[in-house]
Design a protein around this motif. Structure first.
Motif, PDB file in Angstrom:
ATOM      1  N   TYR A 109       0.813  -1.211   0.000  1.00  0.00           N
ATOM      2  CA  TYR A 109       0.000   0.000   0.000  1.00  0.00           C
ATOM      3  C   TYR A 109       0.852   1.269   0.000  1.00  0.00           C
ATOM      4  N   THR A 110       2.027   1.210   0.613  1.00  0.00           N
ATOM      5  CA  THR A 110       2.904   2.380   0.575  1.00  0.00           C
ATOM      6  C   THR A 110       3.423   2.622  -0.835  1.00  0.00           C
ATOM      7  N   SER A 111       3.835   1.558  -1.517  1.00  0.00           N
ATOM      8  CA  SER A 111       4.319   1.716  -2.892  1.00  0.00           C
ATOM      9  C   SER A 111       3.185   2.121  -3.825  1.00  0.00           C
ATOM     10  N   MET A 112       1.974   1.634  -3.586  1.00  0.00           N
ATOM     11  CA  MET A 112       0.829   2.058  -4.385  1.00  0.00           C
ATOM     12  C   MET A 112       0.535   3.540  -4.174  1.00  0.00           C
ATOM     13  N   VAL A 118       3.043  10.021  -7.776  1.00  0.00           N
ATOM     14  CA  VAL A 118       3.818  10.383  -8.964  1.00  0.00           C
ATOM     15  C   VAL A 118       2.887  10.570 -10.161  1.00  0.00           C
ATOM     16  N   PHE A 119       1.893   9.700 -10.289  1.00  0.00           N
ATOM     17  CA  PHE A 119       0.955   9.795 -11.403  1.00  0.00           C
ATOM     18  C   PHE A 119       0.176  11.109 -11.356  1.00  0.00           C
ATOM     19  N   VAL A 120      -0.261  11.499 -10.177  1.00  0.00           N
ATOM     20  CA  VAL A 120      -1.011  12.749 -10.027  1.00  0.00           C
ATOM     21  C   VAL A 120      -0.107  13.954 -10.284  1.00  0.00           C
ATOM     22  N   PRO A 127       3.411   7.594 -18.529  1.00  0.00           N
ATOM     23  CA  PRO A 127       3.122   6.487 -19.447  1.00  0.00           C
ATOM     24  C   PRO A 127       3.034   5.168 -18.692  1.00  0.00           C
ATOM     25  N   GLY A 128       2.135   4.315 -19.148  1.00  0.00           N
ATOM     26  CA  GLY A 128       1.962   3.027 -18.502  1.00  0.00           C
ATOM     27  C   GLY A 128       3.000   2.016 -18.945  1.00  0.00           C
ATOM     28  N   ILE A 129       2.921   0.838 -18.360  1.00  0.00           N
ATOM     29  CA  ILE A 129       3.838  -0.247 -18.701  1.00  0.00           C
ATOM     30  C   ILE A 129       3.073  -1.306 -19.467  1.00  0.00           C
ATOM     31  N   TRP A 173       1.170   1.353 -11.672  1.00  0.00           N
ATOM     32  CA  TRP A 173       1.817   1.819 -12.891  1.00  0.00           C
ATOM     33  C   TRP A 173       1.118   1.279 -14.135  1.00  0.00           C
ATOM     34  N   PHE A 174       0.529   0.109 -14.018  1.00  0.00           N
ATOM     35  CA  PHE A 174      -0.210  -0.461 -15.144  1.00  0.00           C
ATOM     36  C   PHE A 174      -1.645   0.053 -15.200  1.00  0.00           C
ATOM     37  N   ALA A 175      -2.313   0.114 -14.042  1.00  0.00           N
ATOM     38  CA  ALA A 175      -3.752   0.374 -14.025  1.00  0.00           C
ATOM     39  C   ALA A 175      -4.102   1.846 -14.236  1.00  0.00           C
ATOM     40  N   LEU A 176      -3.431   2.758 -13.539  1.00  0.00           N
ATOM     41  CA  LEU A 176      -3.848   4.161 -13.608  1.00  0.00           C
ATOM     42  C   LEU A 176      -3.658   4.773 -14.999  1.00  0.00           C
ATOM     43  N   PRO A 177      -2.494   4.597 -15.652  1.00  0.00           N
ATOM     44  CA  PRO A 177      -2.399   5.120 -17.029  1.00  0.00           C
ATOM     45  C   PRO A 177      -3.404   4.482 -17.972  1.00  0.00           C
ATOM     46  N   LEU A 178      -3.712   3.198 -17.767  1.00  0.00           N
ATOM     47  CA  LEU A 178      -4.689   2.535 -18.622  1.00  0.00           C
ATOM     48  C   LEU A 178      -6.082   3.117 -18.407  1.00  0.00           C
TER      49      LEU A 178
END
Length: 213
Positions: A109-112, A118-120, A127-129, A173-178
């Motif tokens: 949860y900390t890394s999420m 960073v995304f915000v 960019p996503g992965i 990193w995968f879900a939010l950009p998608l």
């Protein structure tokens, strides 16, 4: 921090009000529209804040217990049991008091939270992965957790933190950009598309013809 409105809202607001047919919207309909606009623009902020509250609560629990505020710390600790097993031997202790999340879940949860931050801060432009990299990032935790669950081996706190961090970063990193890409590619609703579709056809200007003799 200035937030750029989504392309969807930019397009919708660019349509002159007099081109939208139908009766005036009720107060409830306007409220729903504003709520939809808010979620479209700030959904990533809501995800980030939710994760931040979860991590902050887990960190606050041992400090509250240390200062004798068990009346606050204990209900918070038990509320986090819905998202974590809180196994004592797999947990971090601060001042002799157990953190609200175990080592693995705390690292997840900390890394999420940090990745969503960073995304915000990138204004949702990170960019996503690719899917195969996402799979590679979540496989270590799946292997570590499964082998430990069946008693084939015993994990340690280093592996739990590393695999949990990879899992958390990979998912966000995968879900939010998608999700952001899907929102940007969403077409306008039919009642907003109709005025644009029914425009009068444009005619090509013709050069005047010379008079016939």
């Amino acid at each position: 921090m200035a937030i750029q409105p989504s392309i969807y809202n930019q397009q919708r607001r660019a349509i002159p009000p007099h081109t939208i047919p139908g009766r005036p919207k009720s107060a409830f309909e306007r409220f729903v529209d504003r709520g939809g606009d808010f979620l479209t623009d700030y959904w990533a902020h809501i995800v980030m804040i939710g994760l931040g509250i979860l991590v902050g609560t887990a960190i606050a629990i041992p400090f509250l217990s240390y200062f004798g505020l068990d009346s606050i710390a204990k209900p918070l600790f038990f509320s986090l049991h819905y998202v974590c097993a809180q196994i004592p031997s797999h947990s971090i202790y601060i001042f002799g008091h157990q953190l609200g999340l175990c080592e693995r879940n705390f690292s997840i949860y900390t890394s999420m939270f940090l990745t969503s931050l960073v995304f915000v801060l990138s204004k949702k432009r990170l960019p996503g992965i690719p899917w195969w990299l996402w799979i590679l990032m979540i496989l270590p935790m799946a292997w570590d957790g499964t082998t430990q669950m069946f008693g084939w081996r015993e994990s340690d706190w280093i592996l739990r933190v590393i695999t949990g961090t990879l899992f958390g970063v990979g998912n966000i990193w995968f879900a939010l950009p998608l999700m952001q890409k899907s929102i940007l590619e969403t077409t306008l609703p039919p009642h907003l598309q109709q005025p644009l579709v029914q425009k009068a056809p444009t005619t090509t200007a013709r050069s005047p013809q010379a008079p016939q003799h």
